[in-house]
Structures are given as C-alpha cells and as structure tokens.
Design an enzyme around this catalytic site. Structure first.
Site, PDB file in Angstrom:
ATOM      1  N   LYS A   9     113.454  56.253 -67.136  1.00 21.18           N
ATOM      2  CA  LYS A   9     112.184  56.670 -66.623  1.00 21.18           C
ATOM      3  C   LYS A   9     111.036  56.327 -67.925  1.00 21.18           C
ATOM      4  O   LYS A   9     111.283  55.798 -68.956  1.00 21.18           O
ATOM      5  CB  LYS A   9     111.994  58.338 -66.555  1.00 21.18           C
ATOM      6  CG  LYS A   9     112.411  59.286 -67.956  1.00 21.18           C
ATOM      7  CD  LYS A   9     111.286  59.295 -68.613  1.00 21.18           C
ATOM      8  CE  LYS A   9     111.652  60.320 -70.122  1.00 21.18           C
ATOM      9  NZ  LYS A   9     110.717  60.016 -71.131  1.00 21.18           N
ATOM     10  N   ASP A 133     114.597  66.943 -69.715  1.00 24.13           N
ATOM     11  CA  ASP A 133     114.368  65.624 -69.065  1.00 24.13           C
ATOM     12  C   ASP A 133     115.171  65.728 -67.876  1.00 24.13           C
ATOM     13  O   ASP A 133     115.013  64.614 -66.703  1.00 24.13           O
ATOM     14  CB  ASP A 133     114.419  64.324 -69.501  1.00 24.13           C
ATOM     15  CG  ASP A 133     112.883  64.332 -70.403  1.00 24.13           C
ATOM     16  OD1 ASP A 133     112.059  65.138 -70.430  1.00 24.13           O
ATOM     17  OD2 ASP A 133     112.987  63.487 -71.409  1.00 24.13           O
TER      18      ASP A 133
HETATM   19  O1  C5P Z   1     115.215  69.435 -74.085  1.00 18.44           O
HETATM   20  P1  C5P Z   1     115.807  68.489 -74.874  1.00 18.44           P
HETATM   21  O2  C5P Z   1     117.055  68.882 -75.628  1.00 18.44           O
HETATM   22  O3  C5P Z   1     115.791  67.035 -74.530  1.00 18.44           O
HETATM   23  O4  C5P Z   1     114.556  68.405 -76.287  1.00 18.44           O
HETATM   24  C1  C5P Z   1     115.063  67.767 -77.510  1.00 18.44           C
HETATM   25  C2  C5P Z   1     114.041  68.292 -78.423  1.00 18.44           C
HETATM   26  O5  C5P Z   1     112.639  67.905 -78.277  1.00 18.44           O
HETATM   27  C3  C5P Z   1     113.921  69.860 -78.640  1.00 18.44           C
HETATM   28  O6  C5P Z   1     114.827  70.473 -79.709  1.00 18.44           O
HETATM   29  C4  C5P Z   1     112.624  70.183 -79.171  1.00 18.44           C
HETATM   30  O7  C5P Z   1     112.601  69.758 -80.398  1.00 18.44           O
HETATM   31  C5  C5P Z   1     111.606  68.756 -78.500  1.00 18.44           C
HETATM   32  N1  C5P Z   1     111.010  69.234 -77.223  1.00 18.44           N
HETATM   33  C6  C5P Z   1     109.688  70.015 -77.395  1.00 18.44           C
HETATM   34  N2  C5P Z   1     109.355  70.188 -76.183  1.00 18.44           N
HETATM   35  C7  C5P Z   1     109.656  69.766 -74.984  1.00 18.44           C
HETATM   36  C8  C5P Z   1     110.725  69.017 -74.878  1.00 18.44           C
HETATM   37  C9  C5P Z   1     111.611  68.677 -76.196  1.00 18.44           C
HETATM   38  O8  C5P Z   1     109.510  70.710 -78.228  1.00 18.44           O
HETATM   39  N3  C5P Z   1     109.073  70.298 -73.802  1.00 18.44           N
END
Ligand code: C5P
Length: 274
Positions: A9, A133
């Site tokens: 994406k 995501d």
């Molecule tokens: O949700 P995911 O595991 O993909 O996110 C990875 C990291 O990215 C999270 O631990 C966080 O530190 C950061 N993040 C964030 N805000 C979001 C998405 C991700 O701070 N909306």
C-alpha cells in the site's frame, strides 16, 4: 490449496492528529493498495510450517503470518494446520505495509479455505489485533483510515495511476519514526478536504511522518529532492518510510542504491481477493 497475491500500500496522504493514552497516534489517512505484491501459497498439512523466499525474514511465531494463523484458530476453534510459503517482493521497513498485508491475506485465505466461517467485518476486527494497518487490506483497496489506522471506510476506486516506488537500502522501524514525531510536525488542515481533493482531480499529497523520518535518516531528504529533480510532479514518503512513491511522467531508472518498482493501483471486489 490456495495461491493469493498480498499487495503493498501507499498512503496518498497521512495526517497525525494526536497521541492516544496508549502511546499510539491517532491518524487520518488515504490508503491505496498497489500492484507490488508478495505471493502466498497455502497448503493443508500435518503441522504448521512457514517458509519464505527471503532468508532475512523470521519464519517463527513472531512473523505476522504465524500470528494470523494462531489468531484464526483461536477465534474459530478450527484445528487444521497449514504449510504456507511466501514469495517476498515487498521490501521490509519501507512503509509499504508488507507484513500487515501478509497477515490480512492469511486471515482471508484461511477463512476461504474453511468455508467462510467469519464475516469480512469479523476479519477486520481480528486483523486490528495484529497491527494497525492490517484492516486496510481487507477494505476495497482504497480506504480512508482513522483511529490508529484500523477504522476503515472503503471508498470507490480512484482514477488509476502509474507510480514509481523508490526504496533506499536503509529501512526505517515504524516505532523509531513515531518516537521522533513532534507536535510541530502535525498538519492542521481538514483531512476531509484532503480526501475530497483526490476525487475532484486536485490531489493534495502530504505525510506528517516525513519530517521525523528525515530527522532520523537525513539522506532521505536528499533522495526526495533528487527524485523531484527527475521531473515527478509529486514525491512523497509512504507511511513511516523509508520508501517514496513518485507521481508523474518521469523515470527514476538510474537512481543509485535504490530498489525501484513501477506500479498501479489495485482494487478488490467483496468476496474476492486482490
Ligand atoms: O500497529 P503496529 O504494530 O503496526 O504499530 C507499530 C508501532 O508503530 C507501534 O508500536 C507504535 O509505536 C507506532 N504506531 C503509532 N500510532 C499508530 C500506528 C503505529 O504510534 N497509529
């Protein structure tokens, strides 16, 4: 046996709207699936086995595909096991959502292979537990995403476009990019207006994570300028980087030390995969 594409994406715009009490950030973003795809192959077997064409990618319980398999089993109570092979084409630490896409593809595949015990809404809710995501990839392929990214609104297709994806050899860990984000990086425009701009032909590309990513890896700012000098009308980092997507009539063929991919937008019909 099932063979599915698992697309990457880009974020056509990405606004960070604040920090939540759990440390995540609230965002508003237009996500678009693209034709750069991994390929996932599912085959029923005696026990779970995950293999990958890229030896640098862990294939243990930390892989989002393994997590998706375990989650699907725990939610449905179905005990069948799967051999899954991933042909990896989407670069890692690129802001292209490769791992999240693999997780969403796995949830969709297992659901299809078991006769669809879960609705697509349930898969979206389960996917959110795997990563912010993941739900997007269960959308139509074009979606306005809010919350921490997991609240998805599928949109009608945008006019298809050809993009160049340019990925420098350095990757960026999402956590570190968010850690560099300051209040002054957050744009204040109305994301609904940005969204409308993509449907009335005046597309407004922006990404609030570019500046923190450039602070972390200053060579990215130089690369962006170099790509603009090729003649692209827009060059924007995708997600938390480190890849860029380039819009317009130009060719980054001789950009050194980078992977380049020419891609188009991908859509998905309900009940079908990409
Ligand atoms: O949700 P995911 O595991 O993909 O996110 C990875 C990291 O990215 C999270 O631990 C966080 O530190 C950061 N993040 C964030 N805000 C979001 C998405 C991700 O701070 N909306």
């Amino acid at each position: 046996m099932l063979f599915l594409r698992s697309p990457a994406k880009v974020n056509l715009f990405l606004q960070i709207r604040g920090r939540c009490s759990d440390g995540y950030h609230e965002l508003a973003s237009l996500f678009q699936a693209i034709s750069l795809c991994d390929h996932l192959h599912f085959k029923e077997s005696e026990c779970d086995l995950l293999t990958c064409s890229d030896p640098t990618l862990p294939v243990d319980h930390t892989n989002l595909i393994s997590k998706a398999v375990h989650l699907f089993r725990s939610k449905t109570g179905i005990k069948r096991h799967w051999t899954i092979h991933v042909q990896k084409n989407i670069p890692q630490q690129a802001g292209l959502g490769g791992g999240s896409s693999n997780a969403a593809t796995t949830l969709w595949a297992l659901n299809a292979l078991h006769g669809k015990p879960a609705t697509e809404d349930e898969l979206v809710a389960w996917g959110a537990a795997l990563g912010s995501d993941v739900p997007f990839f269960l959308s139509s392929g074009t979606a306005y995403c809010t919350g921490r990214g997991e609240v998805i609104r599928s949109l009608s297709p945008l006019q298809n476009a050809t993009l160049w994806i340019v990925k420098p050899k350095e990757g960026l860990p999402t956590v570190q990019v968010y850690a560099k984000l300051k209040e002054c990086h957050m744009s204040t425009g109305d994301p609904q207006k940005a969204l409308t701009s993509f449907f009335n032909g005046s597309s407004t590309y922006f990404n609030d994570l570019e500046k923190p990513a450039f602070d972390l890896l200053p060579s990215l700012a130089t690369l962006k300028q170099k790509l603009l000098n090729f003649g692209f009308s827009n060059v924007l980092m995708s997600g938390s980087g480190s890849s860029f997507f380039c819009v317009g009539e130009a060719d980054p063929a001789d950009v050194s030390d980078c992977l380049t991919f020419k891609v188009h937008y991908l859509q998905r019909q309900s009940n079908f995969w990409y």
